[in-house]
Motif scaffolding. Sequence first.
Motif, mmCIF file in Angstrom:
data_model
loop_
_atom_site.group_PDB
_atom_site.id
_atom_site.type_symbol
_atom_site.label_atom_id
_atom_site.label_comp_id
_atom_site.label_asym_id
_atom_site.label_seq_id
_atom_site.Cartn_x
_atom_site.Cartn_y
_atom_site.Cartn_z
ATOM 1 N N ALA A 73 0.838 -1.199 0.000
ATOM 2 C CA ALA A 73 0.000 0.000 0.000
ATOM 3 C C ALA A 73 0.875 1.251 0.000
ATOM 4 O O ALA A 73 0.417 2.346 -0.333
ATOM 5 C CB ALA A 73 -0.926 0.005 1.214
ATOM 6 N N LYS A 74 2.153 1.079 0.378
ATOM 7 C CA LYS A 74 3.088 2.209 0.404
ATOM 8 C C LYS A 74 3.936 2.248 -0.864
ATOM 9 O O LYS A 74 4.097 3.290 -1.478
ATOM 10 C CB LYS A 74 3.991 2.103 1.633
ATOM 11 N N LEU A 75 4.504 1.113 -1.247
ATOM 12 C CA LEU A 75 5.297 1.037 -2.476
ATOM 13 C C LEU A 75 5.409 -0.412 -2.925
ATOM 14 O O LEU A 75 5.215 -1.337 -2.142
ATOM 15 C CB LEU A 75 6.686 1.652 -2.285
ATOM 16 N N GLU A 287 8.286 6.183 -0.621
ATOM 17 C CA GLU A 287 6.844 6.030 -0.486
ATOM 18 C C GLU A 287 6.112 7.097 -1.289
ATOM 19 O O GLU A 287 6.571 8.231 -1.416
ATOM 20 C CB GLU A 287 6.428 6.137 0.989
ATOM 21 N N ASP A 288 4.966 6.713 -1.818
ATOM 22 C CA ASP A 288 4.134 7.665 -2.539
ATOM 23 C C ASP A 288 3.672 8.781 -1.612
ATOM 24 O O ASP A 288 3.385 8.550 -0.427
ATOM 25 C CB ASP A 288 2.897 6.966 -3.113
ATOM 26 N N ARG A 289 3.568 9.981 -2.184
ATOM 27 C CA ARG A 289 2.949 11.096 -1.468
ATOM 28 C C ARG A 289 1.558 11.279 -2.050
ATOM 29 O O ARG A 289 1.415 11.731 -3.178
ATOM 30 C CB ARG A 289 3.790 12.368 -1.620
ATOM 31 N N THR A 345 -3.074 5.393 12.685
ATOM 32 C CA THR A 345 -3.820 4.968 11.503
ATOM 33 C C THR A 345 -2.905 4.159 10.591
ATOM 34 O O THR A 345 -1.685 4.325 10.622
ATOM 35 C CB THR A 345 -4.358 6.188 10.731
ATOM 36 N N VAL A 346 -3.506 3.314 9.781
ATOM 37 C CA VAL A 346 -2.723 2.496 8.849
ATOM 38 C C VAL A 346 -3.202 2.758 7.426
ATOM 39 O O VAL A 346 -4.388 3.029 7.191
ATOM 40 C CB VAL A 346 -2.836 0.991 9.173
ATOM 41 N N ILE A 347 -2.275 2.672 6.477
ATOM 42 C CA ILE A 347 -2.640 2.791 5.070
ATOM 43 C C ILE A 347 -3.261 1.464 4.651
ATOM 44 O O ILE A 347 -2.598 0.433 4.637
ATOM 45 C CB ILE A 347 -1.411 3.101 4.198
#
Length: 614
Positions: A73-75, A287-289, A345-347
């Motif tokens: 979910a991050k990369l 990581e995506d912004r 919180t979690v992505i």
Amino acid sequence: MASKPGLLTDWPWKPLGNFKYAFLAPFVAHSIYSFATKEADDRSLFNFLVFPFMLLRLIHSQIWISYSRYRTAKLRIVDKNIEFEQVDRERDWDDTILAVALLYYLFSFTHPAIAKMPLWKLDGAILMFLLHVGPIEFLYYWFHRALHHHFLYSRYHSHHHSSIVTEPITSVIHPFAEDLAYVVLFAEPMVILNLTGTASILAFLGYIAIFDFVNYMGHCNFEFIPTWLFRVFPPLKYLLYTPSFHSLHHTQFKTNLSLFMPIYDYIYGTMDKSTDSLHQTSLEKKEDRPDVVHLTHLTTAESVYHLRLGFASVSSKPEKSRWYLKLMAPVTWWSMIITSFYGKTVISERNQFGELKVQSWAVPRFNVQYFSKWQRKAINGFIENAILEAESKGTKVLSLGLLNQSEELNQNGEIFIEKFPNLKLRVVDGSALAIAIVLNNVPQGTTQVLLRGKVTKVACAVASALCKRGIQVAADGDEYEKLQEATKYSENLIRLSGYEQKVWIVGEGLGDEEQSRADKGTVIIPFSSLPPTKVRDDCLYHHTPAMVIPASLENVDSCENWLPRRVMSASRVAGMVHALEGWSEHECGSTILDIAKVWEACLKHGFKPLTTPY
């Protein structure tokens, strides 16, 4: 499914669905009974451990699924999309685990010497290791090359390669006949150990456990093996593959054919030339912004499984209680306790909409906690931290989903705008779109509606708009009093005198008893984020405010709460449209954007009305 399915493609227990585990019942019962009734010297420890080991394998697999989804979910290494088709195709990832358990039981019953097999033998473990790194890796390499021949590939192996973007469970998704061939191949070390008298329980079970770990690792689609390992010990590059190594096999198909040891790709010239560079760049990825963040939360106790980070097949369908989840009640309640103390919180999901990068973040709190006064401060702390984190990442819009925008909690998000007046990101609750969706769902020709449930700013705006259209809105008690000011004391706001209205506009607090008074065929349209309990089968219930998303919104492989596939809530859609349009206003507190403008913007960007009831 393979492009040209061959013989023995489907597993024999496919028609049974989740009831396929009934095959194990007699074996499990027999193993427990035998272990409990026989003398210590006559017991088969191996036979007794087969079922617990199978459960451990299932848990191990689920840990890899959840962790890889959290990381990707991050990369990702391969930054492409997973869609519902892949989730459905990989739903039966546990078939291989069940098959191995059945074979272990059959093996122990047909070979009485298994009962005497010791717990551990070092010479057997060494022999098993040598057998794997030698003949097994070699034979697999050539068998794998054969599977990429047109005949076998089109009939069998293309099923596995349908997943360009891999998840850990992709590693065990094969047609039945192909998996049988793997079982025969990978069982050879165990057979040889048994024939040589060097077999042990830990060698048998440990081989499978290590095999699972490395197999899942190669398909996880995120890189974590550091390059310094190969610099410190150069021969390791021939003995251990990496996730990026195997990801190239799923994108290039004809390269990187080895099982776990790349040495045969080096020897026979099938090593992909970009392997080393991809490994390096995968580790260096940032990581995506996100441009847009949608902030959601857990709902029911079982919703932990419905998150994309939970059970893939469960999250790919609308949220509802399932019988097999009820069997996990102890785990469910323990997870609820753990998340009650978890502080971040979690992505949970990442999507792409053209150039727009979108993420969903989940607050680790449940509905019941949102309704608790003593939890409000903590929950607002989660939301505030999420806003500040999104601001630091350059996010344009943060949309408040479900109860994160409730008036009792934070005045529809207004407290955050007041506390941080210089925010660059816009906070959106999607109220204008929710209003537009409710109004769009009111059937043409309606002359009177009944409004029930807790009155919110959405309810007030809906009532006002309906009154202006000349549609009478019936309400009672406190609801009537609150709506009077919103509708400017319109003559079309009337007191409830009965339940003859054929259209109900409902919010939270609609009771079962009240629903029982509705006429047959009544259309029930919720304006709340949480749906009413469906009590009447003879009434037509609309979904909570939501829209069908366009095909260009990518990487959607899970359902949002109770909504159908490829349908998103009004607040989530509103956040994306807000960013696409570049609107500068917040939409929270008492602020409601221009309803017609928001509706037209949604349609312009390809979102469609959700007309299918449930």
